[in-house]
Each structure stands twice: as C-alpha cells, then as structure tokens.
Design an enzyme around this catalytic site. Sequence first.
Site, short mmCIF file in Angstrom:
data_model
loop_
_atom_site.label_atom_id
_atom_site.label_comp_id
_atom_site.label_asym_id
_atom_site.label_seq_id
_atom_site.Cartn_x
_atom_site.Cartn_y
_atom_site.Cartn_z
N LYS A 32 4.80 8.93 9.25
CA LYS A 32 4.53 8.15 10.43
C LYS A 32 5.64 8.65 11.56
O LYS A 32 5.24 9.61 12.09
CB LYS A 32 4.60 6.64 10.01
CG LYS A 32 3.35 6.27 9.17
CD LYS A 32 3.22 4.96 9.26
CE LYS A 32 2.09 4.26 8.17
NZ LYS A 32 0.92 4.32 8.63
N TYR A 61 0.69 -1.29 -0.06
CA TYR A 61 -0.11 0.03 0.01
C TYR A 61 1.01 1.18 0.17
O TYR A 61 1.57 1.22 0.76
CB TYR A 61 -0.76 -0.04 1.11
CG TYR A 61 -1.78 1.38 1.44
CD1 TYR A 61 -2.78 1.29 0.48
CD2 TYR A 61 -1.61 2.21 2.30
CE1 TYR A 61 -3.81 2.83 0.76
CE2 TYR A 61 -2.37 3.40 2.78
CZ TYR A 61 -3.49 3.52 1.78
OH TYR A 61 -4.13 4.46 2.09
N ASP A 69 9.29 2.96 -0.33
CA ASP A 69 8.33 3.66 0.65
C ASP A 69 8.55 3.09 1.83
O ASP A 69 8.46 2.14 2.32
CB ASP A 69 7.16 3.07 -0.05
CG ASP A 69 6.06 3.82 0.77
OD1 ASP A 69 6.31 4.44 1.71
OD2 ASP A 69 4.67 3.56 0.40
#
Length: 425
Positions: free
Chosen positions: A265, A142, A237
Amino acid sequence: MSRNLELFERGKQVIPGGVNSPVRAFGQVGGTPRFVKRAEGAYFWDADDKQYLDYVGSWGPAILGHAHPEVVKAVQDAAVGGLSFGAPTEGEIEIAEEICKLLPSVEQLRLVSSGTEATMSAIRLARGFTGRDLIVKFEGCYHGHSDSLLVKAGSGLLTFGNPSSGGVPADCTKHTLVLQYNDVQQLADTFKEVGDQIACVILEPIAGNMNLIKPSAEFVQALRALTEQHGALLIYDEVMTGFRVALNCAQGLHGITPDLTTLGKVVGGGMPLAAFGGRADVMAKIAPLGNVYQAGTLSGNPLAVAAGLTTLKLIQQPGFHDTLGARSAKLAAGLADAARDAGVAMSTDSVGGMFGFYFSDTVPTSYAEATRCDIARFKAFFHAMLDEGIYLAPSAYEAGFVSIAHSDALIDDTIAAARRALARL
Ligand code: PMP
C-alpha cells in the site's frame, strides 16, 4: 440510466461481477459501484461526474491524497527511462535503504508487487528458516489471498482452520491454526501444546480488515515473548499499517521488534509495490543465497519504485503523522458526537491515518465482536453518506483511511454530512 450503472452492466459481461477485486462490487451494501474517472487530493469523480470525498484512498496507499504532483512527476520521469527491465536498478537499492532506515527491525528486504505476495513469501521463508510447518493466524485478519492464509477459524481451541474459499484443498490449510485476536490465554495454551512445531505467527498488528481493531498491550507482549521462547518467527503484516499509523509503523507504536515485516500500500504510493523483510539471518535463506525460492518478473518495477520512494520521502516531512493522526482523531470524535446527538449507538476509534466506526455501543476487540455490530444500520448510513458525496468503505468490516489532503475543513464537512445522514436513518 446512470453511466455508473451502464458501466457496471457492461463490465459484468467480461469481468466476473464487473470488478477486479470483490469488495468493489458493493456486495454488502448493495447498489451500483462508483466507477472512478479521475481522482485528485481527497476527491474522486465518478462516471457521472459526481464528486466524492474519498475515505478509501485505494484501500490505503493514497496517504498523500490522489495524484500528488511530485509522485506523478516521479512516475512520469521513470516511465521515460523504460517500464521494466528484469535486471537490478539503483532505485531498488534506494527504496530498500530508505525502508531499512525507517524500520530498524528490517535489516534486509525484498520487493514484490502485492501484499499477497509479500505475506505468502514471508510465510514460506519462516517455514524454510525454522524447518517447521505450522503457522498461526488470527480470525478476522486478512493477509492476502494465498492458499494457506485463506482460512476461517475451526471451532474451539486447536482446531485447524478450514478453507474459507473454494479451490483451496483442505490439505493446504491443515497447517494453519486460527486463533482469536487479543486472546492471550488461547495463544499461551497453543504454544504450550504445539509451540515447537510453529514456524511463525502472522498478524495485523493493528487490524484493519475486520473494521479497525487494536491489540491490547498484553497481547502484543505475549506474542513477542511466546514466539521468542519457542523459536517461532513473529511476522508483523504491516501492509495496511506500514507508514500509515506512524512513520515507524505499528511496530514502532508497540515498541516491538518483529522477526519479519510485510509492507504494501503506502510503500508503493499507489503503484503495485510491496515488500517483505526483517532479520538478515532469516533473509539469507532466500534464493539465490538460500534454498527458499521467491521471484518476480515485475518485482522492483522502476515506476512503482519511483512512486514509493517519493511517497516515503514526502511522509517524512516534520509533523506529517501528527497532523494525519489529529485529523483521523477529529473525524472519529466528530462521528461519535454526531451519533450520540442522533441517539444512534455508534462507537469510533482511530490511529494515525486509519479510523473505524462501529454501530455498537463499544469498540470491538475481536472478530466476533466486530461482526456483532448493526449491519442494516451500516448499509443505510453508507448510502446516506454516498448521497452526501462522502465515499466510505463499502463494507462494515474495513477500516477507513484519511489522507493528508483531508484538511480540517473537509473533516468538519464530513462530520456535518454525518449529522444529516444519521438524522435520516
Ligand atoms: N495484508 C494486509 C494486512 C492487507 O490489508 C492486505 C490488503 N488489504 C493484504 C495483506 C494483501 O495485499 P494485496 O491486496 O496488495 O495483495
């Protein structure tokens, strides 16, 4: 009626599904989402004042535990000086310098406000830099919810992806190739066929959005070698893995220098902050220097920068990631032991502050394998643990997160709770 349920019903009147991000709605596990009243350290308290030991940690950012006093103080101090300026600040340079210091592959970076923005911008940049349209992603990874990345695999090699969401025109995903994680042969075949049209390969270098799945060493090497040979950019990523699996991130563990890296994050310490960066010659393509447009009213927000910078400083304390990694490993081993003793087929894995548990005999290596685990068992286990006051990700396809506030004693408590929960399955 429980206050959680009351809030869920009320929320649904004004917010679709009662939540602002779908997985929060407990769709896969059923039942009532827990509405958080407050959180501190390894715990949060829900609307019914029940305490939970939290293994989601805001899906990754809370590596220091919730509401770390130094992070909170930094945000409070920043707030007094103004919430947003739309003009540059020294703090933005400081956090950029800090990230560049920790990640040698990142020579320059730009701050954005979410992981979605970071990956979307990195893809645009890769296309702008290479002058090519095709992008390669892997099934089960994702990368946020931008159009060209919301793609499910087509059937068979070299079929282009189909939109996996309503509202995404097939035209937006026709340049996205979806391959299998850890399939070196398929990757090599793809590059042989269309390598000169591929702008970039983007991957979760350790996947956390199809449960926890690690790449093989061969896969990692092949990715770097093939992209380099064919003039495509390699995008790591690291929105989830960044500063969580190791201080030098997954790329440090792999010994790989990607062309571009996306972060989120942990880098924002719980505030809306993310980044993309990498080779200076590539980054020079971004406006105002180059013709690849990218912008943001709240980019580099001073409160988010303060939280991120303080977090990055605190995780550089000696032994931080060793301790974090040992706690996750202890949890993974303890869960596996508990399952074995209960006669339940479960395997587990961990890396740094991430862990995975799978209701299957072996640790999966691809999306296809990850989705073969026993979902009914997962649901039952999730709710049994919730009853025990342990909050796991409400989906079988998400990694778990350990923070430095999860002490050895709390890990022991969690394993003991898992023994009771597994016995009740
Ligand atoms: N990339 C990865 C690897 C992620 O895990 C996520 C979020 N879970 C994103 C991108 C998107 O980040 P955000 O939710 O901040 O948009």
